[in-house]
Motif scaffolding. Structure first.
Motif, PDB file in Angstrom:
ATOM      1  N   GLU A  49     -21.187 -15.592  -4.461  1.00 19.47           N
ATOM      2  CA  GLU A  49     -21.049 -16.882  -5.133  1.00 19.47           C
ATOM      3  C   GLU A  49     -19.618 -17.200  -5.547  1.00 19.47           C
ATOM      4  O   GLU A  49     -19.107 -18.297  -5.289  1.00 19.47           O
ATOM      5  CB  GLU A  49     -21.955 -16.938  -6.376  1.00 19.47           C
ATOM      6  CG  GLU A  49     -23.440 -17.002  -6.069  1.00 19.47           C
ATOM      7  CD  GLU A  49     -24.113 -15.646  -6.124  1.00 19.47           C
ATOM      8  OE1 GLU A  49     -25.322 -15.598  -6.400  1.00 19.47           O
ATOM      9  OE2 GLU A  49     -23.409 -14.638  -5.893  1.00 19.47           O
ATOM     10  N   VAL A  50     -18.943 -16.260  -6.190  1.00 19.03           N
ATOM     11  CA  VAL A  50     -17.583 -16.505  -6.685  1.00 19.03           C
ATOM     12  C   VAL A  50     -16.595 -16.603  -5.527  1.00 19.03           C
ATOM     13  O   VAL A  50     -15.714 -17.473  -5.514  1.00 19.03           O
ATOM     14  CB  VAL A  50     -17.171 -15.402  -7.677  1.00 19.03           C
ATOM     15  CG1 VAL A  50     -15.690 -15.528  -8.042  1.00 19.03           C
ATOM     16  CG2 VAL A  50     -18.030 -15.476  -8.938  1.00 19.03           C
ATOM     17  N   VAL A  51     -16.737 -15.726  -4.542  1.00 20.78           N
ATOM     18  CA  VAL A  51     -15.848 -15.761  -3.369  1.00 20.78           C
ATOM     19  C   VAL A  51     -16.015 -17.078  -2.618  1.00 20.78           C
ATOM     20  O   VAL A  51     -15.037 -17.702  -2.201  1.00 20.78           O
ATOM     21  CB  VAL A  51     -16.128 -14.573  -2.426  1.00 20.78           C
ATOM     22  CG1 VAL A  51     -15.284 -14.677  -1.162  1.00 20.78           C
ATOM     23  CG2 VAL A  51     -15.855 -13.255  -3.131  1.00 20.78           C
ATOM     24  N   PHE A  52     -17.251 -17.508  -2.434  1.00 20.08           N
ATOM     25  CA  PHE A  52     -17.539 -18.745  -1.705  1.00 20.08           C
ATOM     26  C   PHE A  52     -16.893 -19.944  -2.391  1.00 20.08           C
ATOM     27  O   PHE A  52     -16.260 -20.790  -1.747  1.00 20.08           O
ATOM     28  CB  PHE A  52     -19.053 -18.924  -1.605  1.00 20.08           C
ATOM     29  CG  PHE A  52     -19.503 -20.078  -0.748  1.00 20.08           C
ATOM     30  CD1 PHE A  52     -19.011 -20.254   0.531  1.00 20.08           C
ATOM     31  CD2 PHE A  52     -20.437 -20.982  -1.231  1.00 20.08           C
ATOM     32  CE1 PHE A  52     -19.433 -21.318   1.326  1.00 20.08           C
ATOM     33  CE2 PHE A  52     -20.873 -22.046  -0.448  1.00 20.08           C
ATOM     34  CZ  PHE A  52     -20.360 -22.209   0.831  1.00 20.08           C
ATOM     35  N   ARG A  53     -17.018 -20.001  -3.690  1.00 18.55           N
ATOM     36  CA  ARG A  53     -16.431 -21.112  -4.439  1.00 18.55           C
ATOM     37  C   ARG A  53     -14.901 -21.076  -4.331  1.00 18.55           C
ATOM     38  O   ARG A  53     -14.258 -22.100  -4.116  1.00 18.55           O
ATOM     39  CB  ARG A  53     -16.861 -21.035  -5.899  1.00 18.55           C
ATOM     40  CG  ARG A  53     -16.432 -22.239  -6.704  1.00 18.55           C
ATOM     41  CD  ARG A  53     -16.868 -22.143  -8.154  1.00 18.55           C
ATOM     42  NE  ARG A  53     -16.483 -23.345  -8.874  1.00 18.55           N
ATOM     43  CZ  ARG A  53     -17.251 -24.420  -9.005  1.00 18.55           C
ATOM     44  NH1 ARG A  53     -18.468 -24.434  -8.477  1.00 18.55           N
ATOM     45  NH2 ARG A  53     -16.826 -25.478  -9.658  1.00 18.55           N
ATOM     46  N   HIS A  54     -14.335 -19.899  -4.483  1.00 18.64           N
ATOM     47  CA  HIS A  54     -12.880 -19.753  -4.386  1.00 18.64           C
ATOM     48  C   HIS A  54     -12.381 -20.146  -3.000  1.00 18.64           C
ATOM     49  O   HIS A  54     -11.322 -20.768  -2.853  1.00 18.64           O
ATOM     50  CB  HIS A  54     -12.483 -18.308  -4.702  1.00 18.64           C
ATOM     51  CG  HIS A  54     -11.010 -18.084  -4.770  1.00 18.64           C
ATOM     52  ND1 HIS A  54     -10.204 -18.706  -5.704  1.00 18.64           N
ATOM     53  CD2 HIS A  54     -10.189 -17.317  -4.008  1.00 18.64           C
ATOM     54  CE1 HIS A  54      -8.951 -18.333  -5.523  1.00 18.64           C
ATOM     55  NE2 HIS A  54      -8.918 -17.501  -4.504  1.00 18.64           N
ATOM     56  N   LEU A  55     -13.146 -19.807  -1.989  1.00 17.42           N
ATOM     57  CA  LEU A  55     -12.806 -20.141  -0.608  1.00 17.42           C
ATOM     58  C   LEU A  55     -12.697 -21.647  -0.410  1.00 17.42           C
ATOM     59  O   LEU A  55     -11.774 -22.135   0.254  1.00 17.42           O
ATOM     60  CB  LEU A  55     -13.886 -19.574   0.313  1.00 17.42           C
ATOM     61  CG  LEU A  55     -13.740 -19.766   1.808  1.00 17.42           C
ATOM     62  CD1 LEU A  55     -13.108 -18.542   2.421  1.00 17.42           C
ATOM     63  CD2 LEU A  55     -15.089 -20.017   2.450  1.00 17.42           C
ATOM     64  N   LEU A  56     -13.619 -22.396  -1.008  1.00 16.08           N
ATOM     65  CA  LEU A  56     -13.634 -23.843  -0.848  1.00 16.08           C
ATOM     66  C   LEU A  56     -12.599 -24.535  -1.732  1.00 16.08           C
ATOM     67  O   LEU A  56     -12.043 -25.570  -1.356  1.00 16.08           O
ATOM     68  CB  LEU A  56     -15.025 -24.389  -1.164  1.00 16.08           C
ATOM     69  CG  LEU A  56     -16.161 -23.868  -0.277  1.00 16.08           C
ATOM     70  CD1 LEU A  56     -17.478 -24.516  -0.661  1.00 16.08           C
ATOM     71  CD2 LEU A  56     -15.873 -24.105   1.189  1.00 16.08           C
TER      72      LEU A  56
END
Length: 219
Positions: free
Chosen positions: A125-132
């Motif tokens: 969840e956190v990685v995905f958000r940071h990626l976007l």
């Protein structure tokens, strides 16, 4: 705006009939985690569709959508097929492809592929958000980030209509993450320092929803 397609390929079955066991819970949690980002459009390829299509049909469907980012949830039973589909997709156009899931661990060399642009280890969840939110983060993969706070406070993604309980008349309810045991063959206990428990009111809210929707099985 970024367009993202999340895919979980099913468990191979050697018989005809209804396919089961391919509920994309992880993908739903990822979509839920970035629901407030107006610049991101996230689609989950539905269980009711992806479980029945062969490779050529899947590639045609995916490339027709032309998402900028494609995320695969990879397990022992679908990692090879996910790699093959990534290769086929990249032969048509060049999206960024991300692999995450139980098979994506630092000690698993079999997950690597020249057709995969990024690997996520552990919770996404956190990685995905940071990626976007931070495009330059693509240069720092593999990536991992603790998502305890997000997990503990988030409602079940079923409540947001992100999954299809009617397909199997089954609801998956995640109540905790982490494991108290230290089995050497398993990476799960190595990826998390402690057990995280879902807020009780969120668990009861999900169970109540399942009863109201007449879902036969809560797992």
């Amino acid at each position: 705006m970024s367009t993202i397609l999340l895919i979980q390929l099913p468990i191979p079955q050697l018989t005809f009939g209804r396919q089961t066991g391919n509920i994309p819970l992880a993908a739903a949690c990822l979509k839920q985690a970035v629901a407030d980002l107006p610049e991101a459009t996230v689609e989950i390829l539905p269980e009711s569709v992806v479980s029945y299509l062969a490779d050529a049909a899947l590639v045609k469907m995916i490339t027709a959508r032309r998402p900028e980012i494609i995320g695969f949830s990879v397990y022992s039973w679908n990692v090879r097929r996910s790699q093959y589909l990534s290769k086929m997709i990249k032969s048509v156009y060049h999206p960024r492809i991300v692999f995450g899931g139980p098979e994506s661990t630092p000690d698993n060399d079999l997950i690597a592929s020249k057709h995969v642009d990024a690997l996520v280890h552990g919770e996404g969840e956190v990685v995905f958000r940071h990626l976007l939110e931070t495009p330059q983060s693509w240069d720092r993969f593999p990536a991992a980030a603790d998502a305890t706070r997000v997990f503990e406070s988030s409602p079940s993604p079923y409540l947001d209509g992100l999954l299809e309980p009617w397909v199997e008349n089954l609801m998956l309810l995640e109540t905790q993450r982490g494991c108290p045991y230290r089995c050497a063959y398993c990476y799960y206990n190595k990826s998390r320092q402690r057990i995280s428990v879902k807020v009780e009111t969120k668990v009861l809210q999900a169970a109540r929803w399942a009863c109201e929707k007449r879902v036969d099985e809560l797992y």
